[in-house]
Scaffold this motif. Structure first.
Motif, PDB file in Angstrom:
ATOM      1  N   PHE A  21     -39.125 -30.410  73.344  1.00 36.85           N
ATOM      2  CA  PHE A  21     -38.970 -30.577  71.898  1.00 36.85           C
ATOM      3  C   PHE A  21     -38.094 -31.799  71.616  1.00 36.85           C
ATOM      4  O   PHE A  21     -38.425 -32.659  70.797  1.00 36.85           O
ATOM      5  CB  PHE A  21     -38.357 -29.311  71.297  1.00 36.85           C
ATOM      6  N   GLY A  22     -36.954 -31.867  72.314  1.00 35.61           N
ATOM      7  CA  GLY A  22     -36.040 -32.987  72.106  1.00 35.61           C
ATOM      8  C   GLY A  22     -36.644 -34.317  72.513  1.00 35.61           C
ATOM      9  O   GLY A  22     -36.438 -35.337  71.837  1.00 35.61           O
ATOM     10  N   PRO A 363     -39.671 -26.439  62.382  1.00 35.05           N
ATOM     11  CA  PRO A 363     -38.903 -26.607  63.630  1.00 35.05           C
ATOM     12  C   PRO A 363     -38.600 -25.290  64.339  1.00 35.05           C
ATOM     13  O   PRO A 363     -38.658 -25.215  65.571  1.00 35.05           O
ATOM     14  CB  PRO A 363     -37.622 -27.297  63.157  1.00 35.05           C
ATOM     15  N   LEU A 364     -38.264 -24.238  63.580  1.00 42.20           N
ATOM     16  CA  LEU A 364     -37.955 -22.952  64.209  1.00 42.20           C
ATOM     17  C   LEU A 364     -39.195 -22.363  64.877  1.00 42.20           C
ATOM     18  O   LEU A 364     -39.128 -21.821  65.977  1.00 42.20           O
ATOM     19  CB  LEU A 364     -37.402 -21.975  63.166  1.00 42.20           C
ATOM     20  N   GLY A 365     -40.338 -22.474  64.195  1.00 41.62           N
ATOM     21  CA  GLY A 365     -41.580 -21.975  64.773  1.00 41.62           C
ATOM     22  C   GLY A 365     -41.990 -22.755  66.007  1.00 41.62           C
ATOM     23  O   GLY A 365     -42.482 -22.190  66.986  1.00 41.62           O
ATOM     24  N   ILE A 451     -39.345 -17.349  60.281  1.00 40.38           N
ATOM     25  CA  ILE A 451     -38.506 -16.192  60.601  1.00 40.38           C
ATOM     26  C   ILE A 451     -39.211 -14.894  60.221  1.00 40.38           C
ATOM     27  O   ILE A 451     -39.187 -13.912  60.981  1.00 40.38           O
ATOM     28  CB  ILE A 451     -37.149 -16.303  59.875  1.00 40.38           C
ATOM     29  N   SER A 452     -39.865 -14.877  59.064  1.00 43.60           N
ATOM     30  CA  SER A 452     -40.597 -13.675  58.627  1.00 43.60           C
ATOM     31  C   SER A 452     -41.683 -13.308  59.621  1.00 43.60           C
ATOM     32  O   SER A 452     -41.894 -12.122  59.931  1.00 43.60           O
ATOM     33  CB  SER A 452     -41.207 -13.913  57.239  1.00 43.60           C
ATOM     34  N   ARG A 453     -42.389 -14.331  60.126  1.00 41.45           N
ATOM     35  CA  ARG A 453     -43.440 -14.065  61.116  1.00 41.45           C
ATOM     36  C   ARG A 453     -42.872 -13.421  62.371  1.00 41.45           C
ATOM     37  O   ARG A 453     -43.456 -12.490  62.928  1.00 41.45           O
ATOM     38  CB  ARG A 453     -44.170 -15.363  61.467  1.00 41.45           C
ATOM     39  N   GLN A 454     -41.732 -13.951  62.817  1.00 36.96           N
ATOM     40  CA  GLN A 454     -41.126 -13.407  64.031  1.00 36.96           C
ATOM     41  C   GLN A 454     -40.682 -11.963  63.833  1.00 36.96           C
ATOM     42  O   GLN A 454     -40.843 -11.126  64.727  1.00 36.96           O
ATOM     43  CB  GLN A 454     -39.933 -14.274  64.456  1.00 36.96           C
ATOM     44  N   ILE A 455     -40.137 -11.656  62.659  1.00 39.36           N
ATOM     45  CA  ILE A 455     -39.712 -10.281  62.368  1.00 39.36           C
ATOM     46  C   ILE A 455     -40.915  -9.342  62.373  1.00 39.36           C
ATOM     47  O   ILE A 455     -40.869  -8.248  62.956  1.00 39.36           O
ATOM     48  CB  ILE A 455     -38.977 -10.225  61.018  1.00 39.36           C
ATOM     49  N   LYS A 456     -42.011  -9.765  61.738  1.00 46.00           N
ATOM     50  CA  LYS A 456     -43.216  -8.936  61.688  1.00 46.00           C
ATOM     51  C   LYS A 456     -43.794  -8.720  63.083  1.00 46.00           C
ATOM     52  O   LYS A 456     -44.240  -7.624  63.426  1.00 46.00           O
ATOM     53  CB  LYS A 456     -44.260  -9.594  60.782  1.00 46.00           C
ATOM     54  N   GLN A 457     -43.788  -9.784  63.894  1.00 46.74           N
ATOM     55  CA  GLN A 457     -44.327  -9.664  65.246  1.00 46.74           C
ATOM     56  C   GLN A 457     -43.484  -8.721  66.098  1.00 46.74           C
ATOM     57  O   GLN A 457     -44.023  -7.940  66.893  1.00 46.74           O
ATOM     58  CB  GLN A 457     -44.419 -11.051  65.894  1.00 46.74           C
TER      59      GLN A 457
END
Length: 472
Positions: A21-22, A363-365, A451-457
C-alpha cells in the motif's frame, strides 16, 4: 506458541500492508519528484502521508522529506507549478525569484505520477506472470454452476431473476449487454455495474449464453441484493466437486470415495458445482443417487442411499488443496484493470446504474483488502495482484479533471496556455479549497461505509459459526 504464531502472523500481515500500500503511494509521488527535478523545477517537500510529520529531515538537495501521520496519500510540494497551500501549507520560497515553468514541463510533471504507477503495476504484473497466480473463480471460465432459487430482497425471499428467466447450470455466458466476457470476474463486474433499463425504467440485463449447441439471448430483470445493494441475478460460477482427504471413518469413505475423487455426474446429470450437487441430492431424497466419479484415469460408479441432508457426504472430509497457478499476460491484466476502472467510473456517474458513492472503497477498505491478502494461502502473490489493481486505480483516479488532483492541475495549466495568461490566483485557491473539502468529505463518507461493511461481515461470520450450514 499459539500467541507467538499469532504475533508473527500479524506482523507479517502488517508488513505486507505497509509495503504494498505504501509503495503504491511512494511510487506515484516519486514520479512527480524525479521528473520535476529533471525539468529544473524547485521541489520544496516530499511527503509520504498527509498532515503533520511523524519525523522529517532536510536533505543535502534542500528538499524537506516528511513521513506524515495520516497514511491516506502523499504529495510533492511544487509551488512553482501549483498553489496548494490549503493542502500543503504556505511555501517558504520566494516565487518571484523563480522562473515560470513551461507548459510542457507542467504536463510532464503532473502526468509522471500516473505513469510511474502504471510502470510499477507492469513490473508487478510481469513478476506475477512468471511466478503465477493461484487459480480461482475469477481466473476460470464463464460457465454457470448453480442458479440460486431465491434471493433475499428487502427482507423478503423472492424467486431469483435467473431462475425466472430459465437460466440453467451449465450455461456458458458469452456476452453481457453486448460486451464479451472472458472470465467470472468479467461476469461479476458487468452484472454489478450494468445500467440497462427497459422502456418502463425497470433494470435489465441481456445474457447471451451457449447451452449445448444453442445460442440464446436471455432478458433478465436484476434485483438489488446483499449488503452492497448491487445488481444480482442469482448465479454462481461453476467449479469441480473434488474430494481432498477422505478419512476411513467418514460417510464418504463408507460409500467408497477416495482421496482426489471428482464427481462428474449424478445419475444422468452433469455436475457443475457443489451447490447444484447438494440440491440434487436433497430433491431426490426418496431414491438412491448414482455418482459417476473420475478417479485418476478411470471412471467408477458409487451409489448413495436416499439422503435428505447432502452435507453428510462431505462431513469431516478434507478440502481439495490442489491449486493451479495461472500465468496471465501482464499487458492483458493491466488492460482489463484499466477498462474496469473506467467502467466503474462510468457507472458511478450514470443515473441509469445502481452504483453509488457508498459502493466505493476507500483507504481503510484497501488496507483491509491487503490484510486479507496477507492472511491468504498465497499472501505475496495475492498482495502483489492487489497492488497492481491499486496502482492502476490510482493512475486513473489522479488523472480525472478534478481540482487538487493531477488531472485538475493539467486542466488549469491548459486553460492558462489557451488564454495566454495564468488563471486568477484567488479563483484557483477558492476552487481548490472547495474540492479539498469535498474530497475529504468523500473520504470520510467512504471510510464510514468501509467500516460498516466490516462490521456486517463480522456479524455474518459470527452467525454462520453458530449455525449449521444448509449446504456443504
Amino acid at each position: 506458541m499459539d500467541l507467538l504464531h499469532s504475533l508473527l502472523s500479524n506482523l507479517w500481515s502488517l508488513f505486507l500492508v505497509v509495503f504494498f500500500f505504501g509503495s503504491s503511494i511512494f511510487v506515484h509521488e516519486l514520479g512527480h519528484f524525479l521528473v520535476a527535478r529533471r525539468r529544473g523545477v524547485m521541489v520544496e517537500r516530499f511527503s509520504i502521508g498527509m498532515g503533520p510529520p511523524i519525523f522529517r529531515w532536510k536533505g543535502k538537495d534542500g528538499v524537506e522529506y516528511w513521513l506524515s501521520w495520516f497514511p491516506l496519500g502523499g504529495y510533492v510540494k511544487l509551488p512553482q507549478l501549483a498553489d496548494l497551500r490549503g493542502v500543503e501549507g504556505e511555501t517558504k520560497l520566494d516565487l518571484s525569484k523563480l522562473p515560470s515553468p513551461t507548459y510542457a514541463t507542467k504536463i510532464l510533471v503532473f502526468v509522471a505520477g500516473a505513469v510511474f504507477n502504471v510502470i510499477f503495476a507492469f513490473i508487478l504484473a510481469t513478476i506475477l506472470w512468471a511466478a503465477g497466480m493461484p487459480d480461482s473463480e475469477m481466473n476460470g471460465d464463464t460457465r454457470i454452476g448453480y442458479v440460486i432459487p431465491t434471493l433475499q430482497v428487502d427482507g423478503k425471499k423472492l424467486p431469483s431473476p435467473a431462475a425466472k428467466a430459465d437460466v440453467r447450470a451449465g450455461d456458458v455466458i458469452l456476452e453481457i449487454d453486448g460486451a464479451r466476457v472472458s472470465d467470472w470476474s468479467d461476469v461479476r463486474s458487468d452484472l454489478a455495474l450494468g445500467s440497462g433499463r427497459t422502456q418502463n425504467g425497470e433494470r435489465l440485463v441481456v445474457l447471451k449464453v451457449r447451452r449445448g449447441e444453442q445460442i440464446l439471448d436471455l432478458a433478465i430483470t436484476p434485483v438489488l441484493a446483499g449488503d452492497e445493494r448491487m445488481r444480482q441475478i442469482g448465479v454462481i460460477h461453476a467449479g469441480d466437486v473434488v474430494f481432498g482427504t477422505v478419512p476411513a471413518n467418514t460417510y464418504a469413505a463408507q460409500l467408497g470415495f477416495k482421496d482426489g475423487d471428482r464427481i462428474i455426474k449424478m445419475d444422468t446429470d452433469t455436475v457443475y458445482s457443489l451447490w447444484q450437487l447438494s440440491d440434487y441430492i436433497e430433491s431426490h431424497s426418496a431414491a438412491p443417487v448414482k455418482f459417476t466419479v473420475q478417479r485418476g484415469k478411470e471412471t467408477v460408479t458409487i451409489e448413495m442411499p436416499p439422503q435428505k441432508d447432502a452435507s453428510v457426504l462431505f462431513k469431516d472430509v478434507g478440502p481439495d488443496t490442489h491449486v493451479e497457478l495461472v500465468h496471465q499476460n501482464p499487458v492483458t491484466l493491466i488492460r482489463k484493470m484499466v477498462e474496469n476502472s473506467f467502467q466503474s467510473l462510468s457507472s458511478l456517474i450514470n443515473p441509469r446504474s445502481d452504483v453509488g458513492v457508498a459502493n466505493m472503497t476507500g483507504p481503510l477498505g484497501i488496507a483491509k483488502s491487503f490484510w486479507d491478502a496477507a492472511n491468504s494461502d498465497y499472501p505475496v502473490r495475492v498482495a502483489a495482484w492487489l497492488a497492481v489493481l491499486i496502482n492502476i486505480s490510482l493512475a486513473v483516479f489522479n488523472l480525472l479533471p478534478i481540482p487538487v488532483l493531477d488531472g485538475g492541475q493539467i486542466v488549469f495549466a491548459t486553460i492558462a496556455k489557451i488564454r495566454g495568461r495564468a488563471l486568477p490566483i484567488d479563483f484557483v485557491n477558492a476552487t481548490q479549497s472547495i474540492f479539498v473539502v469535498l474530497l475529504f468529505s468523500l473520504m470520510v463518507y467512504v471510510s464510514y461505509h468501509d467500516i460498516s461493511r466490516q462490521i456486517k461481515q463480522r456479524r455474518a461470520r459470527a452467525e454462520a459459526e453458530q449455525t449449521v450450514p444448509a449446504k456443504p
